[in-house]
Design a protein around this motif. Structure first.
Motif, PDB file in Angstrom:
ATOM      1  N   GLN B 208      16.289  38.584 -15.697  1.00  0.00           N
ATOM      2  CA  GLN B 208      15.974  38.305 -17.113  1.00  0.00           C
ATOM      3  C   GLN B 208      17.207  37.738 -17.833  1.00  0.00           C
ATOM      4  OE1 GLN B 208      14.492  41.936 -18.785  1.00  0.00           O
ATOM      5  NE2 GLN B 208      12.852  40.889 -19.885  1.00  0.00           N
ATOM      6  N   ARG B 209      18.327  38.403 -17.601  1.00  0.00           N
ATOM      7  CA  ARG B 209      19.587  37.954 -18.240  1.00  0.00           C
ATOM      8  C   ARG B 209      19.934  36.537 -17.788  1.00  0.00           C
ATOM      9  NH1 ARG B 209      21.275  43.174 -17.889  1.00  0.00           N
ATOM     10  NH2 ARG B 209      21.989  42.985 -15.750  1.00  0.00           N
ATOM     11  N   ILE B 210      19.695  36.283 -16.520  1.00  0.00           N
ATOM     12  CA  ILE B 210      20.106  34.975 -15.975  1.00  0.00           C
ATOM     13  C   ILE B 210      19.151  33.866 -16.451  1.00  0.00           C
ATOM     14  CG2 ILE B 210      20.544  33.655 -13.838  1.00  0.00           C
ATOM     15  CD1 ILE B 210      22.533  36.085 -14.670  1.00  0.00           C
ATOM     16  N   ARG B 211      17.885  34.171 -16.536  1.00  0.00           N
ATOM     17  CA  ARG B 211      16.932  33.157 -17.045  1.00  0.00           C
ATOM     18  C   ARG B 211      17.353  32.705 -18.436  1.00  0.00           C
ATOM     19  NH1 ARG B 211      12.351  32.840 -13.698  1.00  0.00           N
ATOM     20  NH2 ARG B 211      11.884  34.771 -12.574  1.00  0.00           N
ATOM     21  N   ALA B 212      17.857  33.637 -19.236  1.00  0.00           N
ATOM     22  CA  ALA B 212      18.284  33.295 -20.601  1.00  0.00           C
ATOM     23  C   ALA B 212      19.471  32.338 -20.593  1.00  0.00           C
ATOM     24  CB  ALA B 212      18.642  34.569 -21.354  1.00  0.00           C
ATOM     25  N   LEU B 213      20.276  32.429 -19.555  1.00  0.00           N
ATOM     26  CA  LEU B 213      21.459  31.553 -19.469  1.00  0.00           C
ATOM     27  C   LEU B 213      21.095  30.134 -18.998  1.00  0.00           C
ATOM     28  CD1 LEU B 213      24.005  34.008 -17.739  1.00  0.00           C
ATOM     29  CD2 LEU B 213      24.075  33.232 -20.108  1.00  0.00           C
ATOM     30  N   LYS B 214      19.959  30.026 -18.315  1.00  0.00           N
ATOM     31  CA  LYS B 214      19.481  28.734 -17.769  1.00  0.00           C
ATOM     32  C   LYS B 214      20.553  28.020 -16.921  1.00  0.00           C
ATOM     33  CE  LYS B 214      16.122  27.573 -21.401  1.00  0.00           C
ATOM     34  NZ  LYS B 214      16.237  28.705 -22.330  1.00  0.00           N
ATOM     35  N   PRO B 215      21.013  28.676 -15.864  1.00  0.00           N
ATOM     36  CA  PRO B 215      22.040  28.011 -15.028  1.00  0.00           C
ATOM     37  C   PRO B 215      21.451  26.834 -14.244  1.00  0.00           C
ATOM     38  CG  PRO B 215      21.321  30.053 -13.997  1.00  0.00           C
ATOM     39  CD  PRO B 215      20.636  30.001 -15.332  1.00  0.00           C
ATOM     40  N   ARG B 216      22.310  25.854 -13.979  1.00  0.00           N
ATOM     41  CA  ARG B 216      21.864  24.698 -13.189  1.00  0.00           C
ATOM     42  C   ARG B 216      22.059  24.969 -11.697  1.00  0.00           C
ATOM     43  NH1 ARG B 216      24.917  19.850 -16.227  1.00  0.00           N
ATOM     44  NH2 ARG B 216      26.140  21.554 -17.051  1.00  0.00           N
ATOM     45  N   MET B 217      22.935  25.913 -11.435  1.00  0.00           N
ATOM     46  CA  MET B 217      23.261  26.200 -10.031  1.00  0.00           C
ATOM     47  C   MET B 217      23.571  27.696  -9.899  1.00  0.00           C
ATOM     48  SD  MET B 217      26.216  24.178  -7.885  1.00  0.00           S
ATOM     49  CE  MET B 217      25.762  22.516  -8.278  1.00  0.00           C
ATOM     50  N   ILE B 218      23.107  28.308  -8.796  1.00  0.00           N
ATOM     51  CA  ILE B 218      23.467  29.700  -8.522  1.00  0.00           C
ATOM     52  C   ILE B 218      24.192  29.751  -7.181  1.00  0.00           C
ATOM     53  CG2 ILE B 218      22.579  32.022  -8.007  1.00  0.00           C
ATOM     54  CD1 ILE B 218      20.473  31.660 -10.127  1.00  0.00           C
ATOM     55  N   CYS B 219      25.373  30.343  -7.217  1.00  0.00           N
ATOM     56  CA  CYS B 219      26.235  30.338  -6.036  1.00  0.00           C
ATOM     57  C   CYS B 219      26.457  31.771  -5.536  1.00  0.00           C
ATOM     58  CB  CYS B 219      27.590  29.745  -6.390  1.00  0.00           C
ATOM     59  SG  CYS B 219      27.485  28.075  -7.013  1.00  0.00           S
ATOM     60  N   VAL B 231      16.816  27.084  -8.239  1.00  0.00           N
ATOM     61  CA  VAL B 231      17.300  28.180  -9.085  1.00  0.00           C
ATOM     62  C   VAL B 231      16.116  29.012  -9.563  1.00  0.00           C
ATOM     63  CG1 VAL B 231      18.405  28.718 -11.304  1.00  0.00           C
ATOM     64  CG2 VAL B 231      19.414  26.992  -9.789  1.00  0.00           C
ATOM     65  N   THR B 232      15.102  28.340 -10.109  1.00  0.00           N
ATOM     66  CA  THR B 232      13.912  29.056 -10.602  1.00  0.00           C
ATOM     67  C   THR B 232      13.198  29.744  -9.443  1.00  0.00           C
ATOM     68  OG1 THR B 232      13.730  27.258 -12.170  1.00  0.00           O
ATOM     69  CG2 THR B 232      11.869  28.781 -12.065  1.00  0.00           C
ATOM     70  N   ARG B 233      13.109  29.056  -8.328  1.00  0.00           N
ATOM     71  CA  ARG B 233      12.426  29.651  -7.181  1.00  0.00           C
ATOM     72  C   ARG B 233      13.137  30.930  -6.731  1.00  0.00           C
ATOM     73  NH1 ARG B 233       9.647  26.516  -2.571  1.00  0.00           N
ATOM     74  NH2 ARG B 233       8.666  28.570  -2.583  1.00  0.00           N
ATOM     75  N   LEU B 234      14.452  30.892  -6.771  1.00  0.00           N
ATOM     76  CA  LEU B 234      15.218  32.090  -6.387  1.00  0.00           C
ATOM     77  C   LEU B 234      14.916  33.230  -7.367  1.00  0.00           C
ATOM     78  CD1 LEU B 234      17.439  33.631  -4.779  1.00  0.00           C
ATOM     79  CD2 LEU B 234      19.096  32.722  -6.407  1.00  0.00           C
ATOM     80  N   LEU B 235      14.961  32.939  -8.672  1.00  0.00           N
ATOM     81  CA  LEU B 235      14.746  33.996  -9.672  1.00  0.00           C
ATOM     82  C   LEU B 235      13.325  34.560  -9.537  1.00  0.00           C
ATOM     83  CD1 LEU B 235      16.590  32.352 -12.728  1.00  0.00           C
ATOM     84  CD2 LEU B 235      17.430  34.198 -11.262  1.00  0.00           C
ATOM     85  N   ASP B 236      12.355  33.686  -9.313  1.00  0.00           N
ATOM     86  CA  ASP B 236      10.959  34.152  -9.135  1.00  0.00           C
ATOM     87  C   ASP B 236      10.852  35.043  -7.890  1.00  0.00           C
ATOM     88  OD1 ASP B 236      10.290  32.709 -11.335  1.00  0.00           O
ATOM     89  OD2 ASP B 236       9.355  31.036 -10.247  1.00  0.00           O
ATOM     90  N   TRP B 237      11.498  34.597  -6.837  1.00  0.00           N
ATOM     91  CA  TRP B 237      11.431  35.364  -5.581  1.00  0.00           C
ATOM     92  C   TRP B 237      12.078  36.748  -5.763  1.00  0.00           C
ATOM     93  CZ3 TRP B 237      15.335  37.044  -2.107  1.00  0.00           C
ATOM     94  CH2 TRP B 237      14.849  37.558  -0.893  1.00  0.00           C
ATOM     95  N   LEU B 238      13.209  36.769  -6.456  1.00  0.00           N
ATOM     96  CA  LEU B 238      13.888  38.054  -6.703  1.00  0.00           C
ATOM     97  C   LEU B 238      12.987  38.982  -7.523  1.00  0.00           C
ATOM     98  CD1 LEU B 238      17.513  36.778  -7.524  1.00  0.00           C
ATOM     99  CD2 LEU B 238      16.835  38.080  -5.500  1.00  0.00           C
ATOM    100  N   ASP B 239      12.259  38.408  -8.483  1.00  0.00           N
ATOM    101  CA  ASP B 239      11.353  39.216  -9.318  1.00  0.00           C
ATOM    102  C   ASP B 239      10.200  39.795  -8.500  1.00  0.00           C
ATOM    103  OD1 ASP B 239      12.579  39.258 -11.755  1.00  0.00           O
ATOM    104  OD2 ASP B 239      11.652  37.416 -12.481  1.00  0.00           O
ATOM    105  N   SER B 240       9.892  39.151  -7.387  1.00  0.00           N
ATOM    106  CA  SER B 240       8.758  39.612  -6.578  1.00  0.00           C
ATOM    107  C   SER B 240       9.159  40.739  -5.612  1.00  0.00           C
ATOM    108  CB  SER B 240       8.191  38.440  -5.762  1.00  0.00           C
ATOM    109  OG  SER B 240       9.074  38.139  -4.690  1.00  0.00           O
ATOM    110  N   LEU B 241      10.437  41.004  -5.521  1.00  0.00           N
ATOM    111  CA  LEU B 241      10.911  41.975  -4.512  1.00  0.00           C
ATOM    112  C   LEU B 241      10.822  43.415  -5.001  1.00  0.00           C
ATOM    113  CD1 LEU B 241      14.211  40.389  -3.105  1.00  0.00           C
ATOM    114  CD2 LEU B 241      11.989  40.528  -1.964  1.00  0.00           C
TER     115      LEU B 241
END
Lengths: 268, 259
Positions: B208-219, B231-241
């Motif tokens: 949630q915190r990271i979505r608010a930041l709208k990063p272009r890249m996650i390392c 990036v979005t796919r990663l955040l969605d996948w993490l939310d599904s875990l």
């Protein structure tokens, strides 16, 4: 190259182990000093019980013997201090060589590889150096391949190599101090041996005087035998310390020359 | 060791160093990141002592060692910062930051000179890269996986360093540094997250915190970098875990009773 340096590093860790052994044996001498004190006190009490003039020679001897632990105590304390200093110096040396190893490995990884380096006449120089002396680092730094690459890479290589040299200089200073400490410890042990010899002589005299006494002499014969055992133990421990000091000294002398010792057990 | 520039605009750079083909097989592969801002550098999770020579040699291609000003440790693990003493030996002026929870623990990595760490409070803080560089932001990531854990966001580059979140155990050093096929990549991330992440609540609060930041890249610190749609796919996948679900094996006595 790093194999030779790895052995050098391992030898410094071995030196730390040797110095810890010396320190532990040095500490155990304090117990012997206490045992000697108890025996001497006991002797004074026993001699005071003997009536008439018969007990006087023995009383004089045990009173003299009573001084021995007091003479031993400062010697043992001095040895303990030296041993602690030795352990501190070798622990510092282990840390320095550990850091040095990582840094020199970085310099070698950062050396130019491939065609640019292989066009040199003496391209195998880095692999022939052992990097256990500052002279080895200087040779690397003056090698033409050290100047290859972008200015940034060259600057970084030079500054890391300079830190390596500083580390090795610091290491050599610590090892030289350790060598001095080992020599001081050996000298202090010699003083202890002389005190032990005196105590043994006293024990012999007490045993001789006790022979002239009747039943009361048995206590002093036992006392003399006990003192003999304590001195034997003192001799055994100082001997063990001397062997460790010899081993440590040979190793430090090798390391100071930039050499290392491959055998895992005792030094020749 | 490989390195790749992830971002380079107006003297502001992100570089990833990783995929060491020469490292011992028993040492987990890690990514080290460096941000160079106006000539001054910040090192993110500098790595374990085993790989220090390789990381330093690679880093030496990009920045002067004396210009490394800041080290950020996402948490306390040895693969993050057991090399810290070496970096401080190279440059004692480096400022080091980690969660307040771990300052006393990481200091044990010292090999002589005491390691003094700047404590990051639980709510995070802004960290300036040297005297000249920009400010970046330590973003709370507690219990993802460590109880005192931070990600680091660089608003200028739009890049988030996520530490162990999004990490993957890729099969070889030849695996790409950038994720190109997310579905294919899940197999390398799944086990890592299910076991190393202890709290689904904490993980979702982080996304949630990271979505608010709208990063272009996650390392992440292990595996490959996510950019663009990934990036979005990663955040969605993490939310599904549903993570931290290990319930233990059945004790032998219980099994016997059941039989």
């Amino acid at each position: 190259m790093l194999d030779a340096l790895g052995l050098f590093k391992r030898n410094i860790n071995q030196l730390f182990g040797i110095c810890v052994d010396i320190m532990n044996t040095g500490r155990s001498l304090q117990l012997l000093s206490s045992s000697m004190q108890t025996l001497a006190n006991n002797g004074v009490i026993q001699a005071a019980k003997i009536g008439g003039g018969k007990g006087r020679p023995i009383l004089a001897l045990v009173e003299s013997l009573n001084q021995t632990p007091r003479e031993i105590k400062p010697e043992v304390e001095a040895i303990e201090q030296l041993c602690a200093e030795l352990a501190r110096l070798t622990a510092q040396s282990s840390n320095i060589v550990w850091r040095y190893y990582q840094l020199i490995a970085s310099v070698l990884v950062a050396m130019p590889q491939g065609r640019q380096a292989s066009c040199l006449m003496d391209r195998d120089l880095p692999s022939r150096l052992r990097f256990t002396t500052t002279a080895d680092i200087s040779r690397l730094m003056s090698h033409p391949s050290f100047q290859f690459g972008e200015p940034l890479e060259r600057d970084n290589r030079s500054s890391i190599a300079a830190i390596c040299q500083a580390n090795l200089t610091e290491l050599h200073a610590r090892l030289s101090e350790a060598l001095r400490c080992l020599n001081d410890t050996r000298r202090a042990l010699h003083g202890l041996k002389m005190i032990g010899l005196t105590a043994r002589y006293m024990a012999f005299c007490i045993a001789s005087e006790a022979a002239a006494l009747d039943e009361g002499g048995m206590n002093f014969k036992t006392l003399a035998a006990e003192i003999g055992h304590v001195v034997d133990e003192l001799d055994a421990r100082t001997h063990a310390m001397k062997s460790s000091i010899d081993e440590g000294q040979s190793l430090v002398e090798l390391l100071l020359k930039g050499d290392s010792y491959a055998k895992q057990d005792t030094l020749q | 060791m490989q390195s790749k520039t992830l971002f380079n605009e107006n003297g502001h750079q992100w570089i990833v160093i990783g995929r060491d083909p020469h490292k011992d097989a028993h040492v987990i592969d890690t990514n080290e990141y460096v941000i160079i801002s106006r000539g001054q550098a910040m090192l993110l999770d500098p790595g374990g002592i085993q790989i220090f020579p390789q990381v330093l040699a690679e880093l030496a291609k990009y920045v002067r060692v004396q210009d490394i000003r800041v080290i950020f440790a996402s948490h306390q693990d040895p693969d993050i910062s057991s090399s810290l003493a070496m970096w401080l030996d190279l440059n004692p002026d480096i400022k080091t930051y980690c969660s307040w929870l771990w300052t006393g623990f990481i200091s044990h990595f010292s090999t002589g000179t005491a390691i003094e760490l700047n404590a990051i409070p639980d709510e995070g803080m802004r960290i300036k890269i040297g005297d000249l560089g920009v400010e970046v932001e330590a973003v709370p990531a507690h219990y993802c996986h460590s109880s005192g854990n931070f990600s680091l966001y660089d608003p200028l580059a739009g890049i988030l360093f996520s530490g162990d979140i999004g990490s993957a155990l890729v099969p070889s050093h030849e695996a790409g540094l950038i994720v190109t096929d997310f579905d294919q990549h899940i197999q390398y991330m799944r086990g890592f997250h299910l076991r190393w992440m202890p709290s689904t609540t904490a993980l979702r609060s982080w996304t949630q915190r990271i979505r608010a930041l709208k990063p272009r890249m996650i390392c992440p610190q292990h595996g490959s970098v996510f950019q663009g749609d990934m990036v979005t796919r990663l955040l969605d996948w993490l939310d599904s875990l549903e993570v931290g679900q290990w319930k233990g094996s059945t004790p032998p006595r219980e099994s016997a009773k059941a039989a």
